[in-house]
Design a protein around this motif. Structure first.
Motif, PDB file in Angstrom:
ATOM      1  N   TYR A  64       0.826  -1.211   0.000  1.00 52.47           N
ATOM      2  CA  TYR A  64       0.000   0.000   0.000  1.00 52.47           C
ATOM      3  C   TYR A  64       0.860   1.262   0.000  1.00 52.47           C
ATOM      4  O   TYR A  64       0.501   2.255  -0.623  1.00 52.47           O
ATOM      5  N   ARG A  65       1.974   1.214   0.728  1.00 48.97           N
ATOM      6  CA  ARG A  65       2.842   2.372   0.865  1.00 48.97           C
ATOM      7  C   ARG A  65       4.216   2.087   0.273  1.00 48.97           C
ATOM      8  O   ARG A  65       4.663   0.939   0.232  1.00 48.97           O
ATOM      9  N   ASP A 165      -3.627  -2.817   5.187  1.00 49.29           N
ATOM     10  CA  ASP A 165      -3.083  -1.465   5.083  1.00 49.29           C
ATOM     11  C   ASP A 165      -3.029  -0.852   6.479  1.00 49.29           C
ATOM     12  O   ASP A 165      -3.981  -0.202   6.922  1.00 49.29           O
ATOM     13  N   ARG A 264       0.613   0.430  -7.234  1.00 46.86           N
ATOM     14  CA  ARG A 264      -0.648   1.172  -7.170  1.00 46.86           C
ATOM     15  C   ARG A 264      -0.584   2.461  -7.973  1.00 46.86           C
ATOM     16  O   ARG A 264      -1.610   3.082  -8.231  1.00 46.86           O
TER      17      ARG A 264
END
Length: 428
Positions: A64-65, A165, A264
């Protein structure tokens, strides 16, 4: 703990195992998430009043990051209880916790995953017990946390949110329950495994391994990381590879700036598709899969610029079609390139495996495979002495217990090659 694997059944026959007791909630309930400097200071006081090792774990937001920072730190100590620390808003206020945790032994599962992000916010440890590594030294085939908690403590640890997340705020209650459970019985597991290590005569081995993991510096960054793009093998030209590289680099800059996982920002499949198609205009680019979506249309100028840079790049600046080779060639090619090294590998590698099996260890935990390859490739002056092997292994960071098990046998194996060669020449 970012470990999405479901619980495994532990080693051993099913009928010899006692019934497993589900571990569904922490014994004292799920602690509140601490976010303020005052809360950190109070938690530090409580931890200082406790005794014994400290169980630690972290939750990140991989996938996610962009960063691998800790978004939650879980701590538990006997006599203190459990604490859930949110380090995001006030990382500079963690000092009281950092100071109080510097002295006690840390208990981590798969320490390599958690140590980098703990160090990123300033935590320092002097002693370590890694339950996953202890499981490997004990020769267990299943070393995830749930499997070992079941095997050693008879408890069924619930899993399921490791890949979530964790940058999300507020964190859901069920996630916090999961996070607290990851340190709930970690010290008890440490004690049971330490007893098993002592019984197996491997306690000192473990101490050396844990000290090595704690002191080991971070590995250098990988070069040419863009070559790991999925399905890059379908790109056959150097200019196509340049397009992959330029798109990957542009994506990396955006991902790092926004702290978003690169996939992403733009999936690998889209990078490869665009590199193969070679669009020359925004209209051509946005007709490709993925690039026609609203988010990618906004970034179309960035992606097209990357593609045009690759198109106009001088030949001398294009990347080589094959990955530049570093290190030693594959062992399968040694026979032609270095026959003496191939002969050494044919003796030493099976020997290392044999010693590992005799000590109920994975071969890679006995000696790092790359160190074995280097030793075989380079060789040692003949006649080979155990002292020379010991020095070479020590130079490659092999620990004392590893050298004790392997130096003499390896020296014997290497000398047997020369003896065989001498016998053959004498016969001729």
């Amino acid at each position: 703990m970012n470990d999405p694997a479901p619980p495994d059944t532990p080693d051993g026959p099913d009928d010899d195992r006692p019934a497993t007791t589900p571990l569904l909630v922490p014994r004292d309930g799920v602690p509140a998430v601490l976010t303020s400097p005052a809360e950190f200071a109070r938690a530090a006081e409580q931890l200082a009043a406790g005794d014994g090792p400290v169980a630690l774990d972290t939750e990140r937001a991989s996938g996610y990051r962009y960063s691998q920072r800790a978004y939650l730190i879980q701590i538990r100590r006997h006599g203190s209880g459990s604490f859930l620390i949110d380090p995001i808003e006030h990382p500079d206020a963690l000092t009281p916790l950092i100071d109080v945790l510097e002295g006690p032994e840390w208990v981590l599962h798969a320490a390599d995953q958690d140590l980098p992000c703990l160090r990123e916010v300033g935590f320092r440890g002097r002693e370590l017990f890694d339950t996953e590594l202890a499981g490997r030294l004990l020769g267990l085939t299943r070393v995830n946390l749930a499997a070992m908690v079941e095997q050693f403590l008879g408890l069924g640890l619930q899993k399921g949110h490791g890949a979530a997340d964790w940058s999300r705020r507020p964190l859901p209650d069920e996630w916090l329950n999961y996070a607290a459970l990851d340190v709930e019985v970690l010290v008890e597991l440490r004690d049971a495994m330490d007893a098993a290590l002592a019984e197996a005569g491997k306690q000192e081995w473990a101490r050396e391994e844990f000290a090595y993991v704690l002191a080991r510096p971070a590995p250098p960054p990988r070069t040419d990381r863009w070559r790991k793009t999925a399905n890059i093998h379908t790109i056959k030209t150097a200019r196509g590879l340049a397009a992959v590289r330029e798109l990957w680099t542009a994506r990396e800059e955006i991902a790092q700036r926004r702290d978003v996982a690169p996939g992403r920002v733009l999936p690998d499949s889209a990078i490869v598709t665009a590199a193969a198609a070679g669009p020359q205009s925004t209209a051509e680019l946005t007709r490709l899969p993925v690039f026609g979506g609203p988010r990618q249309r906004k970034q179309s100028g960035t992606w097209l610029s990357a593609l045009l840079r690759a198109r106009d790049m001088p030949e001398a600046e294009l990347p080589p079609r094959k990955t530049p080779t570093t290190g030693l060639p594959p062992v399968s090619r040694w026979e032609q390139r270095n026959p003496e090294a191939a002969a050494r590998a044919a003796r030493v590698r099976p020997l290392v495996k044999e010693i590992a099996e005799a000590n109920d260890l994975p071969a890679e935990n006995l000696l790092h495979p790359e160190l074995v390859r280097q030793l075989c490739w380079e060789g040692l002056p003949v006649p080979v002495t155990a002292e020379a092997v010991n020095e070479r292994l020590a130079a490659g960071d092999a620990r004392g217990w590893q050298r004790t098990l392997t130096a003499h046998p390896i020296a014997g194996a290497l000398n047997s090659i020369d003896d065989s060669a001498s016998d053959s020449s004498g016969t001729d």
